[in-house]
Structure formats: structure tokens, C-alpha cells
Scaffold this motif. Structure first.
Motif, PDB file in Angstrom:
ATOM      1  N   ALA A   9       0.824  -1.179   0.070  1.00  8.18           N
ATOM      2  CA  ALA A   9       0.025   0.264  -0.059  1.00  8.18           C
ATOM      3  C   ALA A   9       0.861   1.103  -0.008  1.00  8.18           C
ATOM      4  CB  ALA A   9      -0.955  -0.177   1.149  1.00  8.18           C
ATOM      5  N   LYS A  10       0.610   2.341  -0.773  1.00  6.97           N
ATOM      6  CA  LYS A  10       1.410   3.639  -0.989  1.00  6.97           C
ATOM      7  C   LYS A  10       0.495   4.636  -0.768  1.00  6.97           C
ATOM      8  CE  LYS A  10       4.281   6.473  -4.068  1.00  6.97           C
ATOM      9  NZ  LYS A  10       4.490   6.758  -5.236  1.00  6.97           N
ATOM     10  N   GLU A  11       0.802   5.351   0.470  1.00  9.75           N
ATOM     11  CA  GLU A  11      -0.067   6.414   0.732  1.00  9.75           C
ATOM     12  C   GLU A  11       0.371   7.639   0.094  1.00  9.75           C
ATOM     13  OE1 GLU A  11      -2.511   6.367   3.099  1.00  9.75           O
ATOM     14  OE2 GLU A  11      -2.036   4.324   3.784  1.00  9.75           O
ATOM     15  N   ILE A  12      -0.934   8.209  -0.500  1.00  5.91           N
ATOM     16  CA  ILE A  12      -0.725   9.306  -1.480  1.00  5.91           C
ATOM     17  C   ILE A  12      -1.299  10.783  -0.733  1.00  5.91           C
ATOM     18  CG2 ILE A  12      -1.154  10.317  -3.721  1.00  5.91           C
ATOM     19  CD1 ILE A  12      -0.657   7.797  -5.039  1.00  5.91           C
ATOM     20  N   GLU A  13      -0.609  11.880  -0.704  1.00  7.44           N
ATOM     21  CA  GLU A  13      -1.267  12.812  -0.036  1.00  7.44           C
ATOM     22  C   GLU A  13      -2.532  13.280  -0.806  1.00  7.44           C
ATOM     23  OE1 GLU A  13       0.157  17.379   1.081  1.00  7.44           O
ATOM     24  OE2 GLU A  13       1.754  15.610   0.763  1.00  7.44           O
ATOM     25  N   GLY A  14      -3.597  13.623  -0.275  1.00 12.45           N
ATOM     26  CA  GLY A  14      -4.744  14.087  -0.925  1.00 12.45           C
ATOM     27  C   GLY A  14      -5.900  12.951  -1.035  1.00 12.45           C
ATOM     28  N   PRO A  18      -5.106   4.200   0.004  1.00 13.61           N
ATOM     29  CA  PRO A  18      -3.818   3.912  -0.622  1.00 13.61           C
ATOM     30  C   PRO A  18      -3.969   3.460  -1.991  1.00 13.61           C
ATOM     31  CG  PRO A  18      -4.317   2.278   0.977  1.00 13.61           C
ATOM     32  CD  PRO A  18      -5.400   3.270   1.073  1.00 13.61           C
ATOM     33  N   VAL A  19      -2.960   3.536  -2.710  1.00  8.91           N
ATOM     34  CA  VAL A  19      -2.708   2.941  -4.034  1.00  8.91           C
ATOM     35  C   VAL A  19      -1.930   1.709  -3.779  1.00  8.91           C
ATOM     36  CG1 VAL A  19      -1.636   2.996  -6.321  1.00  8.91           C
ATOM     37  CG2 VAL A  19      -2.833   4.899  -5.353  1.00  8.91           C
ATOM     38  N   TRP A  20      -2.667   0.579  -4.413  1.00  7.90           N
ATOM     39  CA  TRP A  20      -1.688  -0.855  -4.155  1.00  7.90           C
ATOM     40  C   TRP A  20      -0.772  -1.017  -5.175  1.00  7.90           C
ATOM     41  CZ3 TRP A  20      -1.913  -3.636   0.243  1.00  7.90           C
ATOM     42  CH2 TRP A  20      -2.731  -3.252   1.026  1.00  7.90           C
ATOM     43  N   LEU A  21       0.562  -1.117  -4.915  1.00  3.72           N
ATOM     44  CA  LEU A  21       1.357  -1.558  -5.977  1.00  3.72           C
ATOM     45  C   LEU A  21       1.645  -2.950  -6.059  1.00  3.72           C
ATOM     46  CD1 LEU A  21       4.055   1.155  -5.076  1.00  3.72           C
ATOM     47  CD2 LEU A  21       2.173   1.257  -6.713  1.00  3.72           C
ATOM     48  N   ARG A  22       1.554  -3.819  -7.213  1.00  2.00           N
ATOM     49  CA  ARG A  22       1.980  -4.981  -7.411  1.00  2.00           C
ATOM     50  C   ARG A  22       3.544  -5.128  -7.291  1.00  2.00           C
ATOM     51  NH1 ARG A  22       2.669  -8.965 -10.827  1.00  2.00           N
ATOM     52  NH2 ARG A  22       1.601 -10.803 -10.621  1.00  2.00           N
ATOM     53  N   HIS A  23       4.121  -6.319  -6.406  1.00  2.00           N
ATOM     54  CA  HIS A  23       5.499  -6.278  -6.432  1.00  2.00           C
ATOM     55  C   HIS A  23       6.047  -7.504  -6.689  1.00  2.00           C
ATOM     56  CE1 HIS A  23       7.019  -2.605  -4.956  1.00  2.00           C
ATOM     57  NE2 HIS A  23       6.171  -2.580  -4.076  1.00  2.00           N
ATOM     58  N   ILE A  43       9.481   0.154  -1.924  1.00  3.19           N
ATOM     59  CA  ILE A  43      10.307   1.295  -1.227  1.00  3.19           C
ATOM     60  C   ILE A  43       9.771   1.564   0.135  1.00  3.19           C
ATOM     61  CG2 ILE A  43      10.590   3.868  -1.345  1.00  3.19           C
ATOM     62  CD1 ILE A  43      10.122   3.363  -4.631  1.00  3.19           C
ATOM     63  N   PRO A  44      10.723   1.680   1.223  1.00  2.00           N
ATOM     64  CA  PRO A  44      10.254   1.856   2.441  1.00  2.00           C
ATOM     65  C   PRO A  44       9.240   3.065   2.645  1.00  2.00           C
ATOM     66  CG  PRO A  44      12.577   1.670   2.433  1.00  2.00           C
ATOM     67  CD  PRO A  44      12.057   2.109   1.132  1.00  2.00           C
ATOM     68  N   ASN A  45       8.277   3.040   3.616  1.00  2.00           N
ATOM     69  CA  ASN A  45       7.262   4.244   3.884  1.00  2.00           C
ATOM     70  C   ASN A  45       8.170   5.292   4.767  1.00  2.00           C
ATOM     71  OD1 ASN A  45       7.727   3.331   6.623  1.00  2.00           O
ATOM     72  ND2 ASN A  45       5.597   2.438   6.853  1.00  2.00           N
TER      73      ASN A  45
END
Length: 94
Positions: A9-14, A18-23, A43-45
Motif C-alpha cells: 500500500a502506498k499512501e498518497i497525499e490528498g 492508498p494505491v496498491w502496488l504489485r511487487h 520502497i520503505p514508507n
């Protein structure tokens, strides 16, 4: 064999969610240890931590045809990349 997608999960301001990134992908056969194949580096939070989530795969998406060696089903040389016969209309060579 159970198949999973490895996501972050990537937190995006606004944004509220979260947006989910597939790794990558993960496999588990007969309740044994999970095997994980990362296709990108997470990438680390903001706290310097990396949290990955496994979602049981529904059979859709890239990499589903890939079976790691030692898991029975032979998939030949399929490395998870889409085949040219899948109707992709772009100029990017695989």
C-alpha cells in the motif's frame, strides 16, 4: 497450489485510500512454506518500514502462468511476461 499477489500500500497525499502496488507473486503447495518472487523492489514508507501484503490470486493478471521449479506444474520458459499472441498492440519488445 495457492497463488498470491505480493502488494504494498502506498499512501498518497490528498487521497483517502492508498494505491496498491504489485511487487510480485507467491506460491504455497500443500501447506508448505511460501515461495515469493519479487518482480520489483518495494520502497520503505515514511517510517523506513516495508510492509507487503499477500492477496490470494483470482487467476487474473501478469505472472499467473509462472510456476517455480519444484512445484510440479511445468510452464516451460514462461517468465511471467505476456506472450505476443495475447493481442498486445504496442511497439514494446518483450
Amino acid at each position: 497450489m495457492k497463488r498470491f499477489t505480493v502488494s504494498q500500500a502506498k499512501e498518497i497525499e490528498g487521497r483517502d485510500k492508498p494505491v496498491w502496488l504489485r511487487h510480485g507473486i507467491a506460491f504455497q503447495k500443500d501447506g508448505k512454506a511460501l515461495r515469493i518472487k519479487l518482480e520489483s523492489l518495494p520502497i520503505p514508507n515514511k517510517d523506513g518500514e516495508i510492509w507487503l501484503t499477500l492477496f490470494e490470486s483470482d487467476g487474473e493478471g501478469r505472472g499467473e502462468g509462472f510456476t517455480p521449479s519444484g512445484y510440479g506444474e511445468s510452464s516451460g520458459s514462461d517468465n511471467g511476461a505476456p506472450a505476443a499472441s495475447q493481442g498486445l498492440d504496442d511497439d514494446i519488445p518483450w
